[in-house]
Enzyme design. Structure first.
Site, short mmCIF file in Angstrom:
data_model
loop_
_atom_site.label_atom_id
_atom_site.label_comp_id
_atom_site.label_asym_id
_atom_site.label_seq_id
_atom_site.Cartn_x
_atom_site.Cartn_y
_atom_site.Cartn_z
N ALA A 1 -11.69 0.38 2.78
CA ALA A 1 -10.63 0.71 1.80
C ALA A 1 -10.96 2.04 1.14
CB ALA A 1 -10.46 -0.41 0.80
N GLY B 1 -2.15 -8.79 -3.92
CA GLY B 1 -2.12 -7.78 -2.87
C GLY B 1 -3.47 -7.50 -2.25
N VAL C 1 0.83 -1.20 0.00
CA VAL C 1 0.00 0.00 0.00
C VAL C 1 0.86 1.26 0.00
CG1 VAL C 1 -1.72 1.34 1.29
CG2 VAL C 1 -1.93 -1.15 1.12
N GLU D 1 -3.95 -9.25 3.49
CA GLU D 1 -2.84 -8.74 4.29
C GLU D 1 -1.59 -9.53 3.90
OE1 GLU D 1 -2.99 -6.21 6.31
OE2 GLU D 1 -5.16 -5.93 6.25
N ASP E 1 -9.51 -9.69 10.84
CA ASP E 1 -9.50 -8.44 10.09
C ASP E 1 -10.92 -7.85 10.02
OD1 ASP E 1 -8.15 -6.47 8.26
OD2 ASP E 1 -9.58 -7.32 6.84
N ALA F 1 9.75 5.82 5.50
CA ALA F 1 10.33 4.94 6.52
C ALA F 1 9.83 3.52 6.35
CB ALA F 1 9.97 5.45 7.92
N VAL G 1 -11.88 0.52 7.26
CA VAL G 1 -13.09 -0.30 7.14
C VAL G 1 -13.41 -0.63 5.69
CG1 VAL G 1 -15.59 -0.39 7.53
CG2 VAL G 1 -14.08 0.52 9.30
N LYS H 1 -12.63 -4.38 11.78
CA LYS H 1 -13.45 -3.41 11.04
C LYS H 1 -14.81 -3.25 11.70
CE LYS H 1 -11.25 -4.34 6.56
NZ LYS H 1 -11.45 -4.84 5.17
N THR I 1 1.52 0.81 7.62
CA THR I 1 1.92 -0.48 8.17
C THR I 1 0.72 -1.16 8.82
OG1 THR I 1 2.44 0.24 10.43
CG2 THR I 1 4.13 0.60 8.74
#
Length: 818
Positions: free
Chosen positions: A611, A664, A475, A667, A678, A503, A609, A682, A555
């Site tokens: 995307a 992708g 992402v 996760e 996941d 980073a 929640v 949400k 992340t």
């Protein structure tokens, strides 16, 4: 006739002197010219350092030799460039005056003190070298010229090193001065004489002041100040991107700007030209074709506000106490003490209650001012008529200036709104009765940021976003690609989004000018040596005065999520698709919102929640509008929507999961999706947004994977083990197909309870056709019944999620008041 003044930057070497010659002769042919010159660049600083070294008893010979070589070098270069240059006379002049200088330095070294009369002679020596160089240049070209020694004509009063000219007497002395129109007059700047005929200097920017004096004494048609910039800018271009060159300033505007630290002209310079209505043009020696900035009585139509000036390293004194109220003469006593100490006051403010009076002086004068005030008011302090004198250090004065500010409504409000936007507190405020300027005292470390934000609000239509992307995996990398692709489009919409930091889990790449995303930032990040921390980013933003810093956490790290509060209290907005913060305990969830509100920072997490779907935003708007959630149900995982859609088509569970992982959609570890955790996260976020006080453990989860299934090992191990479930799901789905049903993994909220479960639905159910990565959510509320508010769209994939994050980032743009 025009008076032209050239500063040290215009006289750095022989080539610059010859450029000054060209400009002078062009003006002289058109209108006649008189020239005022500063010392060659760096020479005055050398002379000051020589005096300091001699006073300290140090060896000044190396520096004296360096200065000699500089002067001789200029003379030799001029001799090489001009065949008739009188090199012998110039070298004799240099040798003679350097010998005199060395005699003075020997005396200073013996006495360990440099008397002001001697200092005045030494400090003005550079200007005499300049005028003799220039006279020799013109003579070599056959141009008639004459050197004016200001000691013979300009009378000044005051300190030896900071005198003020008596214009009336100086003008009368010039009545006896005669010259023909073909002569170029040359005068050293910075120099005058007192009533005793002793040489004195005119203080800071003394050569500019000398030019104004000469212009007034000769009734010049104009005074031109030639420097190394194209004119006067509305802010310091070294500090503010997009600083605008001003075409015109009135004398009063120039006075206000210069008084409060802008590098325009010293207030002493403006006095003579304003008094005799002599236009002053600021021009660039290196770009003589540029129009420059005209200072005159003629106002500009460019803007009501002309500029922003900054005085740094100030200290503010506050005298308060019962002895101040109604006591006649207290203010005059305070300022008399400061005046007697020869200390300049830059700003004064007094409370209407008369209980306190505050003023600012330069930081270098702070200790001396405090000692004298405490001595003068010792009786009042000892008897508690005055409270202990308060001194605030490390301050700066930021001032907004413009004739158009007079009688203009809302400018002060806009000024202070900009300061609030920059998270800068006002220590004190002052506005003159002329309404031509308004000043605020702020912390020195935040002053440059304040100037940048004020400039953006008054002079720029750009909205600034200063981004730091944490996490450059699927992402994060997609987001950086989208930002890079959209740069031109954003600028066309007056948005400047710069990425200053990238980073990963180990290190951070920071660049003060912003990271060029067209370059190989991955390699630069790999070579970076610094690690990510809140303190590091806070230090970076303060050092570079970033206006609107945003941390974008791409992340899934709980460690990073736990730093959001620290980031917001440090002045950062936080944007994230990371669900860990909002599904932490309820206390942390509430604390996030309290800190965001208290710090006036935004915490944006739309993509946690749906995307790219506006789920959170729409639910929040309903709640804010007084609605109440009755029931919720939906497919909340784009990855599982994709996987179960493939199962509908007869694909095996392991194969569908592998494709989703490679694309992708899941996760990085697909166990996070298949465990149901996941979706549970949400669902918990939705429930909390709706006002339910719940923890993650309160959510009932029917897992996709049986409890006895081995989920240990690496991702690769898990994907291999997942094949063991293919037959189980094939059998179940075959049975469902015979019943014209499909399997969907659904999250629901009803009666205050949350559940994630596998649901068998037929073609009459609204979730029957939701597959291939789509999300579908139905919100039942008081406002939306019996038909629910339905949101449907793709919810899987890095591009969709990154686009949703991008949209949140753009929501951090500060509002600007017109």
């Amino acid at each position: 006739m025009k008076v032209l003044k050239f500063g040290g930057s215009s006289l750095a070497d022989a080539a610059r002197y010859l450029r000054v010659k060209d400009i002078t002769l062009n003006v002289h042919q058109a209108a006649g010219a008189s020239v005022v010159l500063s010392a060659p660049k760096g020479v005055t600083n050398m002379l000051a350092a020589l005096c300091e070294q001699a006073e300290a008893g140090e060896d000044y010979a190396p520096l004296l030799q360096e200065m000699s070589e500089k002067l001789v070098g200029i003379a030799n270069e001029l001799s090489g460039a001009l065949s008739d240059f009188d090199s012998e006379a110039i070298h004799t002049f240099i040798d003679t005056h350097l010998a005199q200088l060395e005699e003075h330095l020997q005396g200073i070294k013996m006495l360990h003190v440099c008397p002001d009369p001697i200092a005045a002679k030494i400090m003005s020596l550079g200007e005499y070298f300049s005028v003799n160089f220039f006279s020799a240049i013109l003579s070599a070209l056959g141009q008639k010229n004459a050197i004016i020694d200001p000691v013979d004509y300009v009378l000044a009063e005051g300190e030896y090193l900071d005198s003020i000219a008596d214009l009336e007497i100086s003008r009368s002395r010039f009545q006896d001065f005669s010259y023909d129109a073909n002569t170029v007059l040359i005068m050293p700047g910075f120099v005058a004489a007192n009533a005793a005929g002793e040489k004195v200097t005119l203080g800071r920017n003394g050569s500019d002041y000398s030019a104004a004096i000469l212009a007034a004494c000769l009734d010049a048609q104009a005074c031109e100040i030639w420097t190394d910039v194209d004119g006067v800018y509305n802010a310091d271009p070294n500090q503010v991107d997009g600083a605008v060159l001003l075409d015109k300033l009135t004398y009063q505007e120039a006075m206000e700007l210069s008084y409060f630290g802008a590098k325009v002209l010293h207030p002493k310079t403006i006095g003579p030209i304003a008094q005799f209505s002599i236009p002053c043009l600021i021009k660039n020696t290196l770009n003589p074709e540029a129009p420059g900035t005209l200072i005159s009585h003629e106002p500009s139509s460019q803007s009501k506000v002309k500029g922003i000036s900054l005085l740094e390293n100030m200290s503010m004194f506050n005298l308060s106490g019962p002895g101040m109220k109604g006591m006649v003469g207290m203010a005059s006593r305070v300022f008399e003490v400061i005046s007697n100490a020869n200390i300049s006051i830059s700003l004064i403010t007094q409370s209407s209650s008369e209980y306190s009076i505050s003023f600012c002086v330069h930081g270098k004068d702070e200790e001396r001012a405090l000692a004298m005030l405490e001595d003068a008011f010792a009786l009042e302090l000892s008897n508690n008529f005055l409270e202990p004198i308060e001194v605030k250090k490390n301050l700066a004065i930021v001032t907004l200036v413009g004739d158009g500010m007079r009688h203009s409504k809302g400018l002060a409000a806009k000024f202070f709104s900009a300061l609030a936007q920059a998270r800068v507190n006002n220590v004190a405020i002052a506005q003159g009765s002329s309404e031509r300027s308004i000043s605020t005292v702020v912390e020195n470390r935040k002053a440059k940021k304040a100037v940048k934000v004020i400039h953006e609000n008054f002079f720029s239509n750009l909205h600034t976003i200063d981004a730091f992307v944490v996490g450059c995996g699927t992402v994060g990398a997609e987001l950086l690609g989208q930002i890079s692709k959209q740069q031109q489009s954003l600028l066309e919409r007056h948005i400047r989004l710069r990425v200053y930091g990238i980073a990963n889990s180990k290190k951070i790449l920071l660049k003060s000018e912003g990271i060029d995303l067209q370059e190989d930032w991955e390699s630069m990040l790999a070579e970076a040596t610094e690690s990510l921390s809140v303190a590091k980013l806070r230090e970076f933003t303060q050092e570079h005065s970033l206006v609107n810093p945003v941390v974008i956490d791409c992340t899934t790290s709980e460690v990073i999520a736990n730093t959001y509060i620290d980031f917001m209290t440090s002045g950062f907005h936080v944007v994230t698709p990371n669900k860990k913060a909002n599904t932490n305990n309820m206390s942390f969830y509430n604390k996030l919102r309290e800190v965001a509100q208290a710090s006036n920072r935004q915490f944006l997490y739309e993509t946690t929640v749906g995307a790219g779907l506006p789920v959170i935003d729409n639910l929040q708007k309903l709640i804010y509008a007084g609605d109440e959630l009755i029931q919720f149900e939906g497919i909340l995982s784009g990855s599982l929507s994709f996987i179960f859609g493939k199962l509908d088509d007869g694909m095996a569970l392991s194969e569908a999961t592998q494709i989703a992982l490679e694309n992708g959609y899941t996760e990085p570890d697909p166990r996070d999706d298949l465990s149901g955790m996941d979706i549970a996260r949400k669902l918990l976020i939705m429930a909390r947004e709706a006002g339910l006080d719940m923890e993650l453990t309160d959510i009932e989860i029917d897992p996709i994977l049986p409890e006895e299934f081995d989920v240990s090992g690496s991702v690769e191990d898990f994907m291999n083990n997942l094949k063991a479930l293919d037959a189980v799901y094939d059998a179940r789905l075959s049975q469902l197909r015979s019943e014209s049903k499909v399997l969907r993994y659904v999250g629901s909220i009803k009666d205050g309870k949350c559940r994630v479960s596998l649901v068998e639905v037929d073609d009459s159910h609204p979730l029957y056709g939701i597959k291939d990565g789509e999300n579908a959510l139905a919100i039942h509320s008081h406002y939306y019944q019996p038909l629910p508010f339905v949101i449907r769209g793709y919810g899987a994939g890095a591009a969709v999620t990154a686009a949703g994050v991008f949209a949140d980032v753009l929501r951090t743009m500060p509002w600007k008041h017109v």
